[in-house]
Design a protein around this motif. Structure first.
Motif, mmCIF file in Angstrom:
data_model
loop_
_atom_site.group_PDB
_atom_site.id
_atom_site.type_symbol
_atom_site.label_atom_id
_atom_site.label_comp_id
_atom_site.label_asym_id
_atom_site.label_seq_id
_atom_site.Cartn_x
_atom_site.Cartn_y
_atom_site.Cartn_z
ATOM 1 N N LEU A 1 7.379 -0.031 -7.785
ATOM 2 C CA LEU A 1 6.442 0.959 -7.271
ATOM 3 C C LEU A 1 6.159 0.750 -5.793
ATOM 4 O O LEU A 1 6.089 1.705 -5.019
ATOM 5 C CB LEU A 1 5.136 0.894 -8.079
ATOM 6 N N HIS A 2 6.038 -0.510 -5.376
ATOM 7 C CA HIS A 2 5.676 -0.744 -3.975
ATOM 8 C C HIS A 2 6.866 -0.595 -3.037
ATOM 9 O O HIS A 2 6.684 -0.209 -1.878
ATOM 10 C CB HIS A 2 5.071 -2.142 -3.822
ATOM 11 N N ARG A 3 8.063 -0.887 -3.496
ATOM 12 C CA ARG A 3 9.226 -0.808 -2.588
ATOM 13 C C ARG A 3 9.503 0.625 -2.144
ATOM 14 O O ARG A 3 10.243 0.834 -1.194
ATOM 15 C CB ARG A 3 10.466 -1.393 -3.260
ATOM 16 N N ASN B 1 7.120 2.338 -0.933
ATOM 17 C CA ASN B 1 6.112 2.568 0.112
ATOM 18 C C ASN B 1 6.036 1.443 1.138
ATOM 19 O O ASN B 1 5.447 1.631 2.191
ATOM 20 C CB ASN B 1 4.726 2.725 -0.533
ATOM 21 N N GLY B 2 6.567 0.267 0.823
ATOM 22 C CA GLY B 2 6.481 -0.841 1.750
ATOM 23 C C GLY B 2 7.276 -2.027 1.249
ATOM 24 O O GLY B 2 7.721 -2.073 0.091
ATOM 25 N N PRO B 3 7.506 -3.032 2.098
ATOM 26 C CA PRO B 3 8.283 -4.213 1.713
ATOM 27 C C PRO B 3 7.508 -5.124 0.773
ATOM 28 O O PRO B 3 6.290 -5.076 0.687
ATOM 29 C CB PRO B 3 8.562 -4.898 3.059
ATOM 30 N N VAL B 4 8.261 -5.981 0.070
ATOM 31 C CA VAL B 4 7.690 -6.902 -0.902
ATOM 32 C C VAL B 4 8.207 -8.299 -0.607
ATOM 33 O O VAL B 4 9.406 -8.489 -0.333
ATOM 34 C CB VAL B 4 8.043 -6.499 -2.347
ATOM 35 N N MET B 5 7.300 -9.293 -0.656
ATOM 36 C CA MET B 5 7.674 -10.691 -0.533
ATOM 37 C C MET B 5 7.221 -11.412 -1.803
ATOM 38 O O MET B 5 6.051 -11.368 -2.157
ATOM 39 C CB MET B 5 7.022 -11.343 0.696
ATOM 40 N N MET C 1 -2.759 0.038 -6.892
ATOM 41 C CA MET C 1 -2.757 -0.386 -5.486
ATOM 42 C C MET C 1 -1.354 -0.661 -4.983
ATOM 43 O O MET C 1 -1.115 -0.692 -3.770
ATOM 44 C CB MET C 1 -3.619 -1.630 -5.308
ATOM 45 N N ALA C 2 -0.402 -0.908 -5.906
ATOM 46 C CA ALA C 2 0.963 -1.201 -5.476
ATOM 47 C C ALA C 2 1.605 -0.003 -4.796
ATOM 48 O O ALA C 2 2.585 -0.156 -4.064
ATOM 49 C CB ALA C 2 1.805 -1.646 -6.668
ATOM 50 N N GLY C 3 1.089 1.193 -5.019
ATOM 51 C CA GLY C 3 1.635 2.368 -4.370
ATOM 52 C C GLY C 3 1.133 2.594 -2.963
ATOM 53 O O GLY C 3 1.535 3.560 -2.317
ATOM 54 N N LEU D 1 2.558 -4.697 3.437
ATOM 55 C CA LEU D 1 3.404 -5.759 2.894
ATOM 56 C C LEU D 1 2.741 -6.345 1.652
ATOM 57 O O LEU D 1 1.616 -6.841 1.721
ATOM 58 C CB LEU D 1 3.637 -6.852 3.944
ATOM 59 N N LEU D 2 3.444 -6.298 0.525
ATOM 60 C CA LEU D 2 2.938 -6.847 -0.728
ATOM 61 C C LEU D 2 3.492 -8.248 -0.908
ATOM 62 O O LEU D 2 4.714 -8.457 -0.904
ATOM 63 C CB LEU D 2 3.346 -5.954 -1.903
#
Length: 441
Positions: A105-107, A109-113, A79-81, A85-86
Motif C-alpha cells: 500500500l505504501h510503495r 505513495n512513497g518509499p519503504v525501509m 496511514m500506510a497510504g 518514508l515508511l
C-alpha cells in the motif's frame, strides 16, 4: 410541627441498592486488575515498549527529529497510504501478511525501509542483593536470522561471525564508514535483484541494499555517493524498497557512534527523495504469535491480604453500619422549615430588617408624618380640598380645643421629617403617636 414525607426507598429497595453497590465494587477491582496486566512485547519496535533498549530505534527516531524531519507513528494500515518514508522494524515473529499489505500500500505513495530483526530480547526483573526491586532491564538472549518463508525467498539471509577480530566489523557505503558494535554475529544477505548500499569491507557482504525492481536514480548512483544530495524519483509503478539486514547499523547500540548517524541521514535522504521531510515509523506491526500477558497481582486478592486486610475489614464494617442505620431510622425524614414564615408580623419584621441593613432609617420620617396626617384628616372629617399645610393647621386647631397646652401637630411632624438619627426618629414618632390617640378618643 414539621411535616413528614414518605421515604423514597423501602427496606427491600435499600437492600437491592446495597447489594448492587457491593457487586459493582468487586467488578471495579477485577477490571482494574486486568488493565494492570501489560502484554509482554517482543522484538524491537521503533516507538513501542522496549524502543529504548539496546536493540530498539528510539535514538534513530530522535535523531531524525533533530535533523528537521517530521516523525509520525504508524498506528493503522490506513496511514500506510500517506506520503513519506515508511520505516518498518518488525520482530522475528512478525505478521507477514499484515506487513506485506502495508508495504504494498505504501510503495504506491512513497518509499519503504525495512530494518530486519536480528536480536531476540526479553524483559527481566533485576534485583539488588538485599532483595529490593531495582527495575526492569533488557537481557540479550541470542542473535537469530528471521525465518520468513514466502517473503522474498529469492534473498538468502545468513548470520556469520567475522573471520578476524582485526577487521573490527568495518562497513562502508553511502559516503560513510565505521565499525559495527559487535562482530560475533553479523547479518547479511545476497540474491538476485539485490543492489548493495552498505557492505562489509572485508567480505563484501551486503549489510543494506534495495530491490532493483524500478528506476531509482538516487539509489542507483549510491555507489558513487559523495554529497548528501538526493535526486527526484522517476515515477514508475511504485517507490523503492530498501532492506537493512544488519540492524546494528541503525539501532540504539550502533547509534553510540557518530558514523551511524551520518549513515542514517544519508540513507534517509537518498531513500526518501528530494524535498521529502516526513518519516513514518512503525508502531503497528506486531508478532504473529501474541506473547502471553504478564500477570500482575490481583486487586481482589490484595484487598484480603495484609496490610490491606485491615482497611478492607473497616470498609465492610462501615458499610454494614450504614446499611443498618438506613433500615432502622425513626420514620421518614422531616421536611425543613420555611426560611420566611407566612403572616403580617413576619412580613413587617422582614421589611424592617431590610431597611435597617440598608441603613435608610432617615427616609422613614416624612412618610410616617404624612400617613399620620391623612389618618387624622379622615378621623376629624376635614375637607379633602385642603392642601397639606392647611390640613396640618386644621389639626392644630382641633388639638387646641381638645388638649389645650399640647404641642402642635405641625411642629412634631416637622421635627420627625427633619430627624436623621434613629433616637430622634423614635422620639418624634412616639410623640406623634400619642397625639393621634389624644385626638381619636
Amino acid at each position: 410541627m414539621s411535616a413528614r414525607t414518605a421515604s423514597p426507598f423501602g427496606k427491600r429497595g435499600g437492600a437491592v441498592l446495597a447489594l448492587a453497590g457491593i457487586v459493582l465494587f468487586v467488578f471495579t477491582l477485577w477490571a482494574a486488575g486486568n488493565q494492570m496486566d501489560q502484554p509482554q512485547q517482543g522484538g524491537a519496535p521503533a516507538l513501542r515498549t522496549g524502543g529504548r533498549g539496546f536493540d530498539g530505534y528510539a535514538a534513530f527516531a530522535q535523531f531524525l527529529g533533530k535533523r528537521g524531519y517530521t516523525v509520525d507513528p504508524l498506528q493503522s494500515e490506513a496511514m500506510a497510504g500517506q506520503p513519506g518514508l515508511l520505516v518498518l522494524t518488525p520482530p522475528h515473529d512478525a505478521n507477514l501478511q499484515q506487513m506485506e499489505r502495508v508495504i504494498a500500500l505504501h510503495r504506491a505513495n512513497g518509499p519503504v525501509m525495512v530494518i530486519l530483526p536480528k536480536w531476540k530480547s526479553s524483559g527481566v526483573v533485576q534485583r539488588v542483593p538485599d532483595g529490593k526491586y531495582k527495575g526492569t532491564v533488557v537481557e540479550q538472549l541470542d542473535a537469530a536470522v528471521p525465518r520468513w518463508l514466502g517473503w522474498h525467498d529469492e534473498l538468502a539471509i545468513d548470520l556469520y561471525p567475522l573471520a578476524s577480530k582485526s577487521s573490527k566489523g568495518r562497513w562502508a557505503g553511502l559516503g560513510a564508514a565505521g565499525n559495527l558494535p559487535g562482530i560475533e554475529a553479523v547479518q547479511s544477505a545476497q540474491g538476485d535483484g539485490l543492489v548493495p548500499l552498505v557492505t562489509d569491507t572485508e567480505t563484501d557482504r551486503v549489510l543494506a541494499g534495495y530491490l532493483d525492481d524500478g528506476d531509482y536514480p538516487a539509489l542507483r548512483d549510491a555507489a558513487d555517493y559523495d554529497e548528501p544530495e538526493s535526486k527526484p524519483y522517476q515515477r514508475t509503478n511504485r517507490f523503492p524498497l530498501v532492506l537493512v539486514f544488519e540492524p546494528d547499523l541503525l539501532n540504539n547500540w550502533g547509534f553510540a557512534k557518530i558514523e551511524s548517524g551520518r549513515l542514517a541521514e544519508n540513507m534517509v535522504r537518498l531513500t526518501a527523495g528530494r524535498g521529502e521531510r516526513r518519516i513514518i515509523m512503525d508502531q503497528m506491526i506486531e508478532g504473529a504469535v501474541a506473547q502471553p500477558p504478564r500477570k500482575g497481582p490481583s486487586l481482589i486478592k490484595q484487598a484480603f491480604t495484609p496490610p490491606f486486610l485491615a482497611a478492607t475489614i473497616c470498609l465492610i464494617l462501615t458499610a454494614l453500619v450504614l446499611f443498618w442505620r438506613a433500615l432502622h431510622r425513626f420514620g421518614p425524614p422531616l421536611l425543613a422549615a420555611r426560611s420566611i414564615a407566612f403572616g403580617k408580623r413576619a412580613l413587617i419584621a422582614n421589611a424592617a430588617g431590610l431597611i435597617q441593613r440598608a441603613r435608610r432609617l432617615h427616609l422613614l420620617g416624612a412618610p410616617y408624618a404624612d400617613a399620620a396626617r391623612e389618618r387624622l384628616a379622615r378621623k376629624l372629617a376635614l375637607p379633602a380640598r385642603l392642601d397639606p399645610a392647611g390640613t396640618e393647621t386644621a389639626i392644630d386647631r382641633a388639638l387646641l380645643v381638645r388638649a389645650p397646652g399640647s404641642e402642635p401637630f405641625s411642629i412634631i411632624a416637622a421635627r420627625l421629617r427633619a430627624a436623621r438619627r434613629p433616637a430622634d426618629l423614635v422620639s418624634a414618632a412616639r410623640q406623634l403617636h400619642a397625639l393621634e390617640r389624644t385626638l381619636m378618643r
